[in-house]
Design an enzyme around this catalytic site. Structure first.
Site, PDB file in Angstrom:
ATOM      1  N   SER A 131      25.761 -69.160 -12.050  1.00  6.00           N
ATOM      2  CA  SER A 131      25.016 -68.686 -13.212  1.00  6.00           C
ATOM      3  C   SER A 131      23.792 -67.899 -12.789  1.00  6.00           C
ATOM      4  O   SER A 131      23.142 -68.212 -11.807  1.00  6.00           O
ATOM      5  CB  SER A 131      24.572 -69.862 -14.091  1.00  6.00           C
ATOM      6  N   LYS A 186      29.229 -75.761 -15.659  1.00  5.01           N
ATOM      7  CA  LYS A 186      28.889 -74.366 -15.960  1.00  5.01           C
ATOM      8  C   LYS A 186      29.249 -74.023 -17.409  1.00  5.01           C
ATOM      9  O   LYS A 186      28.514 -73.286 -18.085  1.00  5.01           O
ATOM     10  CB  LYS A 186      29.641 -73.439 -14.996  1.00  5.01           C
ATOM     11  N   HIS A 189      26.602 -75.492 -19.576  1.00  5.38           N
ATOM     12  CA  HIS A 189      25.434 -74.623 -19.379  1.00  5.38           C
ATOM     13  C   HIS A 189      25.520 -73.415 -20.304  1.00  5.38           C
ATOM     14  O   HIS A 189      24.562 -73.062 -20.988  1.00  5.38           O
ATOM     15  CB  HIS A 189      25.362 -74.167 -17.919  1.00  5.38           C
ATOM     16  N   ASN A 190      26.692 -72.776 -20.342  1.00  7.36           N
ATOM     17  CA  ASN A 190      26.839 -71.584 -21.176  1.00  7.36           C
ATOM     18  C   ASN A 190      26.769 -71.919 -22.662  1.00  7.36           C
ATOM     19  O   ASN A 190      26.251 -71.124 -23.453  1.00  7.36           O
ATOM     20  CB  ASN A 190      28.163 -70.886 -20.854  1.00  7.36           C
ATOM     21  N   GLU A 193      23.253 -72.181 -23.390  1.00  7.60           N
ATOM     22  CA  GLU A 193      22.737 -70.805 -23.386  1.00  7.60           C
ATOM     23  C   GLU A 193      22.968 -70.135 -24.745  1.00  7.60           C
ATOM     24  O   GLU A 193      22.064 -69.493 -25.294  1.00  7.60           O
ATOM     25  CB  GLU A 193      23.436 -70.024 -22.277  1.00  7.60           C
TER      26      GLU A 193
END
Length: 466
Positions: A131, A186, A189-190, A193
């Site tokens: 990332s 991940k 995480h996105n 985001e």
């Protein structure tokens, strides 16, 4: 990872991210062999690398790439997720041995990574979330590995060297767990985001449409917030994009951009997987929904023509908006970490929540000062919901009145605030000891005899419905 000048690591796929990552690896002192499917790309990449060209070995065929790397080889795939990865693994199979390692560093669906990990591949395999976008890949991303400890250890010296470093010097690179654990983390995480960006956009909309502020004034407010609790990459760039001027018209840059947001699917995957895990992440789900609605431009224009423009004046001040955004951010991250914790039990992983927060402190898109305190709170009690950690509970107690004010006034004035409102509703449910699901249970028993639990402990699980 080096043996003289011969590379021990290679990279396939010299697109934007792959090229940046290869330059990062070379800059940190590791010779690297590179290959791209399109002929000539690897050579041009080498020729344009300047002083770093001495550590870059361009190759014209896949066999040349493998031959250029000293065994045991490590080869990073930077190709589109999905069938392209499977095709590349198939092409590498006759060329690599059982001690060689292939690393999928794209935005893979973690289920695909689990499947590939279980497949009878003739080489070792590691899934790795990266990332930070192009700038992160070039100068220091956050790296989330997924696979065996032995496989991670083979490339850990390179990954820790090229990763971002937190303020305390800690590399933002770590093994998350087995198989698809890195790509799962991940993915979440996105999702976070998506939610962080949506909440910032909602507050931006309140300032623009509700308070009548021009982009320059909004930029100043964002810049001020970046010096406080909200200090983060996304707030920093929000100040920069609202300050920027269009080179063609001279107008504020946001004022010339169509309000139709794109997405690559990882936020949607997060929302889908949360349902499988029974993990409530309403702020992330609202953000995904908002992007989907943004794509329906013709329908939105027709809706405005039929029902009238929605946003009206909404007198708020910057301090109230700041506190509301602080509250929304805490609620969103709390939901994300709870989802990650739920995946540990479902997939047999031992996901280190404070360790994940530490990896996210630098390099990645959601990096923020608040993650230091989140890492400390999760280290104290990983099983405790983040909103109940004393530091964040105190922050929420101070900030929630502002979030409630922003949501109620904003909605009353016709502003769409899906992410902020979803966070508020989740918080109110989480602080209500006796909610209304008893009514749902009574209905379910009435039409389906599903039964229910009683408050008084009497052993009678059905109502007198006849």
């Amino acid at each position: 990872m080096t043996d003289g000048n011969q590379p021990r690591i290679g990279l396939i796929g010299l697109g934007t991210m792959g090229a940046a990552l290869a330059l990062n690896i070379a800059e940190k002192g590791f010779p690297i062999a590179v290959w791209n499917r399109t002929s000539g790309v690897a050579q041009r990449f080498h020729d344009d690398a300047g002083d770093l060209a001495a550590r870059i070995v361009p190759t014209e065929t896949l066999a040349d790439l493998v031959a250029a790397i000293a065994p045991p080889r490590a080869i990073i795939l930077m190709v589109p997720a999905g069938v392209a990865v499977d095709a590349q693994l198939e092409s590498l199979s006759p060329l690599l041995g059982p001690e060689d390692l292939v690393i999928d560093a794209g935005n893979a669906d973690f289920h695909d990574t689990n499947r590939r990990d279980q497949a009878a591949l003739p080489f070792r395999f590691l899934g790795m979330g990266v990332s930070g976008g192009e700038d992160g890949a070039r100068h220091g991303p956050a790296i989330m590995g997924g696979g065996s400890q032995t496989d991670w250890d083979l490339v850990a010296p390179v990954m820790t060297a090229i990763s971002a470093k937190a303020d305390d010097g800690t590399p933002c690179a770590a093994r998350m767990g087995d198989a698809g654990a890195g790509h799962f983390v991940k993915m979440v995480h996105n999702g976070i985001e998506y939610a962080d960006m949506q909440m910032i956009a909602e507050v931006y909309g309140l300032m623009r449409d509700g308070m009548g502020l021009h982009a320059a004034a909004i930029s100043d407010i964002f810049a001020g917030w970046n010096d406080g609790v909200l200090s983060s990459y996304l707030i920093e760039i929000s100040a920069k994009v609202t300050a920027a001027r269009d080179r063609h018209t001279g107008a504020a840059m946001p004022d010339v951009i169509l309000d139709r947001a794109g997405q690559k699917g990882t936020g949607r995957w997060t929302a889908i997987e949360a349902q499988h895990l029974s993990a409530p992440i309403p702020v992330i789900e609202a953000a995904v929904m908002a992007r989907n609605v943004s794509a329906r431009l013709d329908e939105r224009q027709a809706g405005e023509a039929r029902f009238g423009a929605a946003p009206g004046p909404c007198p708020l001040d910057a301090e109230v908006l700041e506190q509301a955004l602080i509250a929304g951010k805490i609620l969103c991250y709390a939901q994300g970490f709870t989802m990650i914790d739920g995946a540990s039990g479902r997939f047999g992983w031992t996901l280190d929540l404070p360790g994940i927060a530490r990896v996210w402190r630098a390099g990645c898109i959601i990096r923020s000062a608040m993650l230091n305190d989140m890492a400390d709170a999760l280290a104290e009690d990983p099983a405790r919901n983040l909103i109940m950690a004393p530091f964040f509970a105190d922050l929420l107690a101070r900030a929630m009145p502002a979030l409630r004010q922003v949501v109620t006034q904003g909605i009353a004035a016709g502003h769409a605030l899906p992410a902020l409102a979803s966070g508020l509703m989740w918080f109110d449910m989480m602080r209500t000891a006796r909610g209304t699901a008893n009514m749902i249970q009574a209905q379910r028993d009435f039409f389906g005899a599903h039964g229910f639990e009683r408050l008084d402990g009497i052993d009678d699980r059905h109502g007198p419905w006849g």
